[in-house]
Design an enzyme around this catalytic site. Sequence first.
Site, PDB file in Angstrom:
ATOM      1  N   GLU A 202      50.072  48.336  48.401  1.00 26.15           N
ATOM      2  CA  GLU A 202      50.218  48.095  49.840  1.00 26.15           C
ATOM      3  C   GLU A 202      50.197  46.615  50.182  1.00 26.15           C
ATOM      4  O   GLU A 202      50.299  46.238  51.341  1.00 26.15           O
ATOM      5  CB  GLU A 202      49.122  48.827  50.619  1.00 26.15           C
ATOM      6  CG  GLU A 202      49.247  50.340  50.573  1.00 26.15           C
ATOM      7  CD  GLU A 202      50.607  50.825  51.055  1.00 26.15           C
ATOM      8  OE1 GLU A 202      51.064  50.347  52.114  1.00 26.15           O
ATOM      9  OE2 GLU A 202      51.221  51.665  50.373  1.00 26.15           O
ATOM     10  N   GLU A 218      45.684  43.090  48.630  1.00 25.14           N
ATOM     11  CA  GLU A 218      45.930  44.451  49.110  1.00 25.14           C
ATOM     12  C   GLU A 218      46.378  44.439  50.564  1.00 25.14           C
ATOM     13  O   GLU A 218      46.554  45.497  51.165  1.00 25.14           O
ATOM     14  CB  GLU A 218      44.672  45.295  48.946  1.00 25.14           C
ATOM     15  CG  GLU A 218      44.219  45.447  47.501  1.00 25.14           C
ATOM     16  CD  GLU A 218      42.981  46.311  47.367  1.00 25.14           C
ATOM     17  OE1 GLU A 218      43.131  47.545  47.284  1.00 25.14           O
ATOM     18  OE2 GLU A 218      41.871  45.743  47.352  1.00 25.14           O
ATOM     19  N   ALA A 261      39.083  44.916  54.694  1.00 28.50           N
ATOM     20  CA  ALA A 261      40.140  45.898  54.964  1.00 28.50           C
ATOM     21  C   ALA A 261      40.441  45.972  56.456  1.00 28.50           C
ATOM     22  O   ALA A 261      39.536  45.996  57.293  1.00 28.50           O
ATOM     23  CB  ALA A 261      39.712  47.267  54.440  1.00 28.50           C
ATOM     24  N   ALA A 277      35.496  43.691  57.748  1.00 34.30           N
ATOM     25  CA  ALA A 277      36.545  44.708  57.814  1.00 34.30           C
ATOM     26  C   ALA A 277      36.815  45.107  59.265  1.00 34.30           C
ATOM     27  O   ALA A 277      35.899  45.308  60.058  1.00 34.30           O
ATOM     28  CB  ALA A 277      36.135  45.933  57.004  1.00 34.30           C
ATOM     29  N   GLY A 284      42.414  32.175  70.039  1.00 31.58           N
ATOM     30  CA  GLY A 284      41.725  32.092  71.327  1.00 31.58           C
ATOM     31  C   GLY A 284      40.525  32.997  71.476  1.00 31.58           C
ATOM     32  O   GLY A 284      39.869  32.992  72.528  1.00 31.58           O
ATOM     33  N   ARG A 315      31.764  41.418  63.826  1.00 30.73           N
ATOM     34  CA  ARG A 315      31.630  41.922  65.190  1.00 30.73           C
ATOM     35  C   ARG A 315      30.282  42.626  65.320  1.00 30.73           C
ATOM     36  O   ARG A 315      29.932  43.474  64.494  1.00 30.73           O
ATOM     37  CB  ARG A 315      32.760  42.888  65.547  1.00 30.73           C
ATOM     38  CG  ARG A 315      32.742  43.286  67.039  1.00 30.73           C
ATOM     39  CD  ARG A 315      33.917  44.176  67.398  1.00 30.73           C
ATOM     40  NE  ARG A 315      35.196  43.500  67.276  1.00 30.73           N
ATOM     41  CZ  ARG A 315      35.699  42.670  68.197  1.00 30.73           C
ATOM     42  NH1 ARG A 315      34.994  42.389  69.287  1.00 30.73           N
ATOM     43  NH2 ARG A 315      36.873  42.122  68.017  1.00 30.73           N
TER      44      ARG A 315
END
Length: 341
Positions: A202, A218, A261, A277, A284, A315
């Site tokens: 991929e 990947e 990922a 991930a 920005g 996050r």
Amino acid sequence: MLSFALGIGTQNTQGDWLEIYYPAPLLNPDDSLVAAAAKALDAPAGKAAVSFLPEQCAALASALREAGHADQAELAEAFAASQRPLVAMFLAEDSAPESAPEVYLKLHLLSHRLVKPHGLDLTGMFGLLRNVAWSSEGAIDIEELPARRLKARLEGRTLSVDCVDKFPKMTDYVVPAGVRIGDTARVRLGAYLGEGTTVMHEGFVNFNAGTEGPGMIEGRISAGVMVGKGSDLGGGCSTMGTLSGGGNIIIKVGEGCLIGANAGIGIPLGDRCTVEAGLYITAGAKVAVLDDQGQEVKTVAARELAGQDDLLLRRNSVNGRIECLTNKSAIALNEALHAHN
């Protein structure tokens, strides 16, 4: 002379070049070689794509051999058996390309690892390349495809079209040493793959982009992006190139980085950076910079972090904000994955 190469290619019925294969392109070739080839083919000075016939190969080979360049002489001798159009490309300097043979030479120089991404002027290249049907019978002009398909059927053959694109896959022209590629259709000619690079099924590598190697790819390496040594791009992740909204910002990934990922970057990363991930960092995006105790020091636009080393971008799963901490340990590349390239 910046580069010289002998090539064999494909033209449409109008004589337009569809593609050119240069088996042994040269960077900064010896002046005596260039002079011998130019004299044998009556080539003009400077940048030139000179078409020649198989009947001229003997004289060309003799001139190259007399000048002390046996390898290129042997190539010229082999071309004498060609049933395809032949071209000699003389590239005096690096300027915006003016022909398809010049574009293909520059793409070959990249994939042969003779020049790194951003090392050549490719301005205006798209307008010089035709959209081509890459088929089981080679490159075919799109407008000529219906007639070629019918001809094949009438002769009892099935003409299979693998893709329709301006760029061919790299491995039909160059297979660099020490790499693994799960799906060769996902690496375009003009990609630069450093030794020890693995491109999984991929993974994708565009032209004028690539890896220093070793590394595990990947995800997507967009045009213009270079990935440093020992960095991994996780499954489905993306790097924003200048062709996909990145503007004039040159996106790169430093050494020892990990992009998780389905994550992505729209800013360049320094060394030993990690992107969590699923997190896509655009220039920005507002990022809370934390100290070693996890306390917020300031909030900045992600572009202010561009190129800095030792960053961990994540996050916050509670409040959803993007946070930046110090990445205290670089990723450890799985050496077993790259040991047998």
